[in-house]
Design a protein around this motif. Structure first.
Motif, PDB file in Angstrom:
ATOM      1  N   GLU A   1       0.868  -1.258  -0.041  1.00  0.00           N
ATOM      2  CA  GLU A   1      -0.093   0.130   0.031  1.00  0.00           C
ATOM      3  C   GLU A   1       0.842   1.511   0.073  1.00  0.00           C
ATOM      4  OE1 GLU A   1      -2.171  -0.530   3.503  1.00  0.00           O
ATOM      5  OE2 GLU A   1      -3.336  -2.147   2.778  1.00  0.00           O
ATOM      6  N   ALA A   2       0.439   2.457  -0.597  1.00  0.00           N
ATOM      7  CA  ALA A   2       0.944   3.670  -0.513  1.00  0.00           C
ATOM      8  C   ALA A   2      -0.255   4.667  -0.140  1.00  0.00           C
ATOM      9  CB  ALA A   2       1.641   3.963  -1.761  1.00  0.00           C
ATOM     10  N   THR A   3       0.349   5.367   0.836  1.00  0.00           N
ATOM     11  CA  THR A   3      -0.638   6.666   1.057  1.00  0.00           C
ATOM     12  C   THR A   3      -0.558   7.597   0.156  1.00  0.00           C
ATOM     13  OG1 THR A   3       0.132   6.480   3.343  1.00  0.00           O
ATOM     14  CG2 THR A   3      -0.983   8.456   2.754  1.00  0.00           C
ATOM     15  N   VAL A   4       0.519   7.973  -1.017  1.00  0.00           N
ATOM     16  CA  VAL A   4       0.714   8.697  -2.052  1.00  0.00           C
ATOM     17  C   VAL A   4       0.539   7.498  -3.035  1.00  0.00           C
ATOM     18  CG1 VAL A   4       1.845  10.353  -3.276  1.00  0.00           C
ATOM     19  CG2 VAL A   4       1.880  10.521  -0.821  1.00  0.00           C
ATOM     20  N   PRO A   5      -0.521   7.594  -3.932  1.00  0.00           N
ATOM     21  CA  PRO A   5      -0.690   6.758  -5.116  1.00  0.00           C
ATOM     22  C   PRO A   5       0.712   6.638  -6.004  1.00  0.00           C
ATOM     23  CG  PRO A   5      -2.504   7.551  -4.575  1.00  0.00           C
ATOM     24  CD  PRO A   5      -1.900   8.280  -3.890  1.00  0.00           C
ATOM     25  N   ARG A   6       0.976   7.989  -6.163  1.00  0.00           N
ATOM     26  CA  ARG A   6       2.233   8.137  -7.179  1.00  0.00           C
ATOM     27  C   ARG A   6       3.608   7.329  -6.846  1.00  0.00           C
ATOM     28  NH1 ARG A   6      -0.375  12.748  -7.107  1.00  0.00           N
ATOM     29  NH2 ARG A   6       0.757  13.585  -5.522  1.00  0.00           N
ATOM     30  N   ASP A   7       3.438   6.921  -5.492  1.00  0.00           N
ATOM     31  CA  ASP A   7       4.654   6.332  -4.782  1.00  0.00           C
ATOM     32  C   ASP A   7       4.500   4.762  -5.279  1.00  0.00           C
ATOM     33  OD1 ASP A   7       5.867   8.278  -3.692  1.00  0.00           O
ATOM     34  OD2 ASP A   7       4.813   8.047  -1.886  1.00  0.00           O
TER      35      ASP A   7
ATOM     36  N   TYR B   1       5.405  14.825  -8.330  1.00  0.00           N
ATOM     37  CA  TYR B   1       4.407  14.851  -7.551  1.00  0.00           C
ATOM     38  C   TYR B   1       3.256  15.861  -7.517  1.00  0.00           C
ATOM     39  CZ  TYR B   1       6.710  11.328  -4.594  1.00  0.00           C
ATOM     40  OH  TYR B   1       7.274  10.187  -4.265  1.00  0.00           O
ATOM     41  N   ALA B   2       3.540  16.540  -8.565  1.00  0.00           N
ATOM     42  CA  ALA B   2       2.146  17.794  -8.679  1.00  0.00           C
ATOM     43  C   ALA B   2       1.042  17.349  -9.433  1.00  0.00           C
ATOM     44  CB  ALA B   2       2.904  18.950  -9.209  1.00  0.00           C
ATOM     45  N   GLY B   3       1.420  16.309 -10.245  1.00  0.00           N
ATOM     46  CA  GLY B   3       0.413  15.852 -11.181  1.00  0.00           C
ATOM     47  C   GLY B   3      -0.517  14.718 -10.614  1.00  0.00           C
ATOM     48  N   HIS B   4      -1.552  14.131 -11.309  1.00  0.00           N
ATOM     49  CA  HIS B   4      -2.338  13.242 -10.785  1.00  0.00           C
ATOM     50  C   HIS B   4      -1.751  11.909 -11.038  1.00  0.00           C
ATOM     51  CE1 HIS B   4      -6.154  11.068 -10.187  1.00  0.00           C
ATOM     52  NE2 HIS B   4      -6.706  12.004  -9.728  1.00  0.00           N
ATOM     53  N   GLU B   5      -2.158  11.007 -10.209  1.00  0.00           N
ATOM     54  CA  GLU B   5      -1.742   9.635 -10.179  1.00  0.00           C
ATOM     55  C   GLU B   5      -1.982   9.142 -11.512  1.00  0.00           C
ATOM     56  OE1 GLU B   5      -5.094   9.116  -7.175  1.00  0.00           O
ATOM     57  OE2 GLU B   5      -3.102  10.653  -7.382  1.00  0.00           O
ATOM     58  N   PHE B   6      -3.253   9.378 -12.113  1.00  0.00           N
ATOM     59  CA  PHE B   6      -3.719   8.688 -13.268  1.00  0.00           C
ATOM     60  C   PHE B   6      -2.787   9.027 -14.313  1.00  0.00           C
ATOM     61  CE2 PHE B   6      -8.363   7.738 -11.693  1.00  0.00           C
ATOM     62  CZ  PHE B   6      -8.030   6.936 -10.787  1.00  0.00           C
ATOM     63  N   VAL B   7      -2.478  10.381 -14.379  1.00  0.00           N
ATOM     64  CA  VAL B   7      -1.510  10.692 -15.444  1.00  0.00           C
ATOM     65  C   VAL B   7      -0.245   9.998 -15.642  1.00  0.00           C
ATOM     66  CG1 VAL B   7      -0.465  12.668 -16.621  1.00  0.00           C
ATOM     67  CG2 VAL B   7      -2.510  13.140 -15.464  1.00  0.00           C
ATOM     68  N   LEU B   8       0.443   9.622 -14.357  1.00  0.00           N
ATOM     69  CA  LEU B   8       1.467   8.925 -14.193  1.00  0.00           C
ATOM     70  C   LEU B   8       1.528   7.348 -14.698  1.00  0.00           C
ATOM     71  CD1 LEU B   8       4.531   8.722 -13.523  1.00  0.00           C
ATOM     72  CD2 LEU B   8       3.714   8.397 -11.025  1.00  0.00           C
ATOM     73  N   TYR B   9       0.017   6.987 -14.192  1.00  0.00           N
ATOM     74  CA  TYR B   9      -0.198   5.307 -14.545  1.00  0.00           C
ATOM     75  C   TYR B   9      -0.282   5.348 -16.026  1.00  0.00           C
ATOM     76  CZ  TYR B   9      -0.901   4.751  -9.483  1.00  0.00           C
ATOM     77  OH  TYR B   9      -1.040   4.466  -8.202  1.00  0.00           O
TER      78      TYR B   9
END
Length: 498
Positions: free
Chosen positions: A287-293, A316-324
């Motif tokens: 698990e990750a508190t910050v999804p980008r992690d 860490y500024a963008g949304h995790e969905f963009v990163l995924y």
């Protein structure tokens, strides 16, 4: 008149640049024993760099709940820290001696986003540079001192067994030495001790994404729970033995994450190089508190260019969905179609705003891939439905739509009902209520027309093809149906690409 600025311990004479970071010198008045709560915590932060080869201990721990916070004195300034960190500092301090520690919550200015991004990029190198890494599981509670003592005794017994046998794994059930050395641990009187050990293995540290990298790269690793200490090697050996000797104390007590951590550390220390997809898939249950992690916390362990690209551009500024989405797109562009095999969670709709071709790495309870023997290692999937052809992928300007060049193989003519194992009603323990089960099988038989004698286009019986599709085709297995449809040929790897 404006209020004076809040004092901060992070105002160095020169800014942190390059591979610079801070270490924490933990002061302790004379005669204060480790773990004592008789006085407050005092420490000083000092900048250093990897090039200076500082001698320090890195702390691997869980941040714990945000509130309430407790005060410590850092560089003469009162700081509020989480209770779990304060407890670790109390335990690590030594009488009449400074202790040099790296702990992320204090050594990184958490209010400075730019600094956090810079430090994350070489977090792996910090843990590699540490003389040792101490895993802090937390204060003594739930009889953890009893559980740690049981673990130490089991590890001692394992060493005694290895004096006469080559390996501790896959021990023969009929080996009299197993009963002689380990039999005492199976007594009913031992249940409370091993229940306490189960509680330790269920602590939060074993379920957090960031600890994967911290445990994998450490030169030397120790487990600290309250005042009890064990080497990592002994502790993970015990975790494995619990399963082999059936010393678990509940149906859900499976030791999954400790064993994954042990395998990952073994891979890394032996120079086994995994790509980003393999690393993220193996550790998706963490698990990750910050999804980008789920990317940044694991990317340092991967050796491919995709991982290097994203770790060099931490955001860490963008949304995790963009990163995924960007991670999945980069994998597809480089021909890693395995990312399309990452199944969503059971009974879970794909998240709005995330393309269906990009896995939602926030989901920790995902279904295993079709045909995967070891559900943690996606690199073991060996589908080659497309033969030697190379994929050609294209995306729209927004990067949300994926276009593939493909050829038509077959046409879906019917879709059967879905059977969810957890929903099948049971009678007595372990006995299925057959009417509903048989109804589902009959539904599938009609949809697939397995009662017909026709062969599948690839020459085997239709029943063969259907079963191979269901189970993902584990090789060298022969299955026989209960009716006239006998599956006589060996079940091979399924030829469907999922």
């Amino acid at each position: 008149m404006s209020d004076p600025p809040t004092p901060s311990p992070y105002h160095e004479s020169e800014p942190l640049v390059g591979k610079m970071f801070r270490v924490l010198y933990l002061n302790n008045p004379a005669l204060i024993e480790p773990g004592s709560r008789d006085d407050h915590i005092e420490c000083n932060l000092s900048p250093t760099s990897l090039g200076q080869h500082p001698q320090f201990t890195a702390l691997s721990y869980c941040w714990d709940v945000p509130e309430p916070k407790v005060p410590i004195l850092c560089n003469g300034v009162k700081l509020q820290v989480r209770p779990n960190l304060q407890s670790a500092l109390r335990q690590l301090r030594l009488p009449e001696k400074q202790v040099c520690i790296w702990a992320d919550a204090l050594c990184i200015n958490q209010d400075d986003l730019e600094e956090r991004v810079r430090q994350v990029k070489f977090m792996k190198e910090i843990f590699e540079a540490a003389a040792e890494v101490i895993v802090w599981l937390g204060d003594e509670s739930d009889d953890s001192d009893i559980g740690m003592q049981a673990a130490k005794e089991l590890a001692d017994a394992a060493r005694k067994y290895l004096e006469q046998r080559d390996t501790i794994y896959n021990m023969p059930a009929d080996d009299p030495l197993v009963d002689e050395i380990f039999g005492k641990f199976r007594r009913g009187s031992e249940y409370p001790r091993f229940h306490a050990l189960s509680q330790i293995l269920n602590r939060n540290w074993f379920h957090r994404t960031w600890v994967v990298q911290e445990a994998a790269v450490a030169r030397k690793l120790k487990i600290l729970c309250g005042g009890s200490v064990m080497t990592w090697e002994d502790f993970t050996l015990v975790a494995s033995l619990r399963s082999q000797l059936n010393l678990t104390t509940s149906a859900n007590d499976k030791n999954v994450t400790p064993l994954i951590l042990a395998n990952t550390r073994l891979d890394y220390q032996n120079g086994v190089n995994r790509d980003l997809l393999s690393i993220m898939y193996r550790h998706r249950v963490f698990e990750a508190t910050v999804p980008r992690d789920k990317v940044y916390g694991l990317g340092g362990l991967a050796g491919d260019d995709i991982a290097k690209h994203f770790m060099a551009n931490v955001d860490y500024a963008g949304h995790e969905f963009v990163l995924y989405r960007e991670v999945a797109a980069e994998m597809l562009k480089r021909g890693q179609l395995g990312v399309l095999s990452v199944a969503p969670g059971l009974n879970r709709e794909h998240a709005d705003g995330l393309p269906t071709w990009a896995p939602d790495w926030r989901v920790t309870r995902q279904s295993p891939c079709l045909g995967l023997w070891n559900e943690h290692d996606i690199h073991l999937v060996r589908y080659k439905a497309s033969g030697d052809s190379e994929p050609s992928v294209r995306f729209n300007d927004a990067g949300s739509l994926l276009a593939l060049e493909c050829c038509r193989v077959d046409t879906i003519e019917a879709v059967g009902d879905i059977m969810i194992v957890e929903d099948i009603p049971h009678g007595f323990p372990g006995i299925l209520r057959l009417p509903k089960f048989a109804y589902m099988l009959d539904n599938w038989r009609q949809v697939t027309r397995t009662s017909q004698s026709a062969e599948y286009p690839t020459s085997e019986p239709i029943a063969d093809a259907f079963v191979q599709t269901l189970v993902g085709g584990p090789p060298s297995s022969t299955l026989t149906c209960c009716d006239s449809n006998t599956i006589s040929s060996p079940v091979r790897l399924a030829y469907f690409a999922g």
